[in-house]
Design a protein around this motif. Sequence first.
Motif, short mmCIF file in Angstrom:
data_model
loop_
_atom_site.label_atom_id
_atom_site.label_comp_id
_atom_site.label_asym_id
_atom_site.label_seq_id
_atom_site.Cartn_x
_atom_site.Cartn_y
_atom_site.Cartn_z
N ARG A 1 0.68 -1.24 0.53
CA ARG A 1 -0.48 -0.04 -0.23
C ARG A 1 0.61 1.34 0.01
NH1 ARG A 1 -4.22 -0.27 4.58
NH2 ARG A 1 -2.55 -0.94 5.67
N ALA A 2 2.16 1.26 0.49
CA ALA A 2 2.83 2.54 0.70
C ALA A 2 2.95 2.52 -1.30
CB ALA A 2 4.21 1.83 0.71
N ALA A 3 2.97 1.67 -1.95
CA ALA A 3 3.68 2.24 -2.99
C ALA A 3 2.92 3.54 -3.98
CB ALA A 3 3.22 1.20 -4.48
N SER B 1 11.90 23.01 -3.93
CA SER B 1 11.04 22.70 -4.13
C SER B 1 10.48 20.40 -4.34
CB SER B 1 9.80 23.04 -4.91
OG SER B 1 9.95 22.99 -6.09
N PHE B 2 11.81 20.34 -5.10
CA PHE B 2 11.71 18.75 -5.85
C PHE B 2 11.79 18.46 -4.95
CE2 PHE B 2 11.46 19.96 -10.73
CZ PHE B 2 10.17 19.15 -10.86
N PRO B 3 13.23 18.06 -3.70
CA PRO B 3 13.49 17.75 -3.26
C PRO B 3 12.36 17.29 -1.85
CG PRO B 3 15.37 18.41 -4.09
CD PRO B 3 14.24 18.91 -4.07
N ILE B 4 12.30 17.98 -1.23
CA ILE B 4 11.10 18.50 0.10
C ILE B 4 10.09 17.81 -0.50
CG2 ILE B 4 10.58 19.53 1.63
CD1 ILE B 4 11.99 22.37 0.96
N ARG B 5 9.05 18.32 -1.49
CA ARG B 5 8.48 17.05 -2.11
C ARG B 5 8.83 15.56 -1.93
NH1 ARG B 5 5.55 19.64 -7.54
NH2 ARG B 5 4.06 21.31 -6.35
N ALA B 6 9.99 15.20 -2.93
CA ALA B 6 9.80 13.71 -2.68
C ALA B 6 10.67 12.96 -0.87
CB ALA B 6 11.19 13.95 -3.85
N ALA B 7 11.14 13.93 0.11
CA ALA B 7 10.84 14.06 0.83
C ALA B 7 10.15 13.83 1.87
CB ALA B 7 12.70 14.34 1.84
N GLY B 8 8.92 14.10 1.56
CA GLY B 8 7.69 13.95 2.32
C GLY B 8 7.31 13.07 1.74
N LEU B 9 7.09 12.49 0.27
CA LEU B 9 5.99 11.55 0.22
C LEU B 9 6.82 9.86 0.79
CD1 LEU B 9 5.57 12.50 -3.43
CD2 LEU B 9 3.90 11.93 -2.18
N LEU B 10 8.40 9.81 0.63
CA LEU B 10 8.92 8.94 1.75
C LEU B 10 8.81 8.86 3.13
CD1 LEU B 10 12.11 9.28 -0.12
CD2 LEU B 10 10.85 7.42 -0.38
N LEU B 11 8.49 10.22 3.90
CA LEU B 11 8.22 10.18 4.90
C LEU B 11 7.02 9.32 5.32
CD1 LEU B 11 9.53 13.24 6.18
CD2 LEU B 11 10.87 10.77 6.86
N ARG B 12 5.94 10.07 4.28
CA ARG B 12 4.66 9.25 4.29
C ARG B 12 4.17 7.87 4.10
NH1 ARG B 12 -0.52 12.87 1.72
NH2 ARG B 12 -1.64 11.23 3.03
N ALA B 13 5.45 7.33 2.50
CA ALA B 13 5.26 6.02 2.55
C ALA B 13 6.01 4.92 3.87
CB ALA B 13 6.05 5.41 1.41
N ALA B 14 7.02 5.36 4.56
CA ALA B 14 7.54 5.07 5.43
C ALA B 14 6.62 5.15 6.69
CB ALA B 14 8.72 5.49 5.73
N ALA B 15 5.73 5.88 7.10
CA ALA B 15 5.00 6.00 8.83
C ALA B 15 4.67 4.68 8.84
CB ALA B 15 4.27 7.07 8.21
N PRO B 16 5.21 4.65 10.27
CA PRO B 16 4.76 3.42 10.71
C PRO B 16 2.63 3.87 11.33
CG PRO B 16 6.37 5.04 12.70
CD PRO B 16 5.66 5.79 11.37
N GLY B 17 2.88 2.59 11.00
CA GLY B 17 1.57 1.94 11.43
C GLY B 17 1.69 0.87 11.16
#
Length: 437
Positions: A323-325, A367-383
Amino acid sequence: MQALPRPDHIDLAPWGARHNFPSPGEVDRELARIAEAHPGCQVEQLGLSQGGRPVGMLTIPGGLRHVLVVAGMHPNEPAGHLTVLALARLLARTSNWTSAIGCTWHLVGCIDPDGAALNEPWTSRPLDLDRYHRHFYRTPIAAQPEWTFPAQGSDGSLPKTTILRELLTTVRPEVYIDLHSSDFGGAVFVVNRPLAPLSTALREAAARYRIPLSHEGIDTVGWAKDGPAVHVMPPVEELVMAAPGQNRFAHGASSLRHLPSDAIGVIPEVPLWPARTLLTPYTGNPDGTGYANLMRHAAATLAERARLLDGHLQHMRPHLPGRAAMFTDAAAETLRAATRCAKLWHSMSDGPVTRGQYAAADDSAVSFPIRAAGLLLRAAAPGPSRPAGPKAKHAALTEAFEDWVKDLEATTPAPYPLHAVIGLQTMTALQAAAIGT
C-alpha cells in the motif's frame, strides 16, 4: 465588458478567515445548497472516482454559450476548490455574468477527489510549509486527468479522465478554465491559442490582485508566449513523451487540446506563497542576464539531492508494504522530474541566463527534494501494517527533510491572502467568458 466584481464581492466564508481549503465533499455539499436556493440551478453527479468518490457539477443557466470550470486536476493544488465555490456564489446572486453575456456556467468542484483526500491533512488547516510538505501528495503523470487524454501510450480510460473527456464532449464549452495553483512566485497562464485581448486582461487581473507575474515556468520552458507570463500550449505531438529508455506512457495530451479549435482554454497557475528570498543575491548584467553560474549551482544542488533521495527510496522499498507504493511511485516520479530539470538547467547555463530562469531553477532545487522527501516519509510512516524500516535511514531522511524545510521557511514570506489567490482565478474565468462572447 461587464463591470468587474470588486475583491469584497468574492465570498470565501468560512475558509478565507481560516486560510484553508474545502474538501471535495464540502464543495459538493455547498454547491447542492446553492442549487436548492436558486431555482434553475442544477447539480448532477458525473460519475465516481476510482476510489468510489462522487464527482459532481453545478450548472447555472444563462444562455446558449457554455463556460466550463474544472478544479482539482492536481490534488496538491486545492485553490480551485475554493474558486469554484466563490464563482458559484457570485454567479448565483447576479445575472451580469450569466444571462447578460449569454453564458451558462458548468462548475466542477474536484475532478480527482481520491488524490485530494490524500492532501486533506494540510489543506484542511491553515497554510504551513512544514505541514504542506509533510502531507504532500501529487498523483503520477500517468494517473492525472489533465495529462491522460488519448494519445500515444494512453487510451484515456482512467475514470476521472473518462469523466472529463465525456464532459468536454457533451458540454462543448466555448470557454474552458482548468484551475491550477503553484507553490511560490508569480502567476503564470497557459492558453490553447494566442488571443491578445485575453492575455492583456489576465495580466491586468494579476495586477489588480497584486500578484506579480512569473515570466518563466518550470513546466513551460521553450513554449511560445502570447506576451509576458502567458504561454501557448504546444501541439499534442510535442506534448506526448515516452519515458527515457522505455516504451511506456510518460506524458500525454492535455485537456486544453481536446477543445474545438475556436474555443478558449486557459490554465491559471496562481501561487500560494510569494517568491522566496534567494540566499545568493542577483548580480547579473544590465540587460538582465548573467546568472549562468548561479543556475549551474542550482542544477548541481538539485541533482545531488535527487541522488541522495533515490538512495533512500531504493533502500526503503523492499521493507514497505504494497500500500506504500502510492507514495513511493509518486516520489520516484518526482525524482525523475528533478533529474530532468537538473539536466535542463545545466544545459541552459551554457547560454545567457536571465533572472527569471535562475529563479525557476532555484525553486526546483528547493521544492522537488522536499516534496520527494515528504512522500518517502509518508510511505515509511509507522502504522498497523507499515513498519518504520531501518531506523538509521529513516532518521537520516527525517533530518534532511526538516533541515530543508527550515531553510525554506527562512526564505519564504507569508502566504498571499486567499482573497487574492481566489480572486485572480475567479477573474480569469470571468474575463475569459466576457472576451469569449
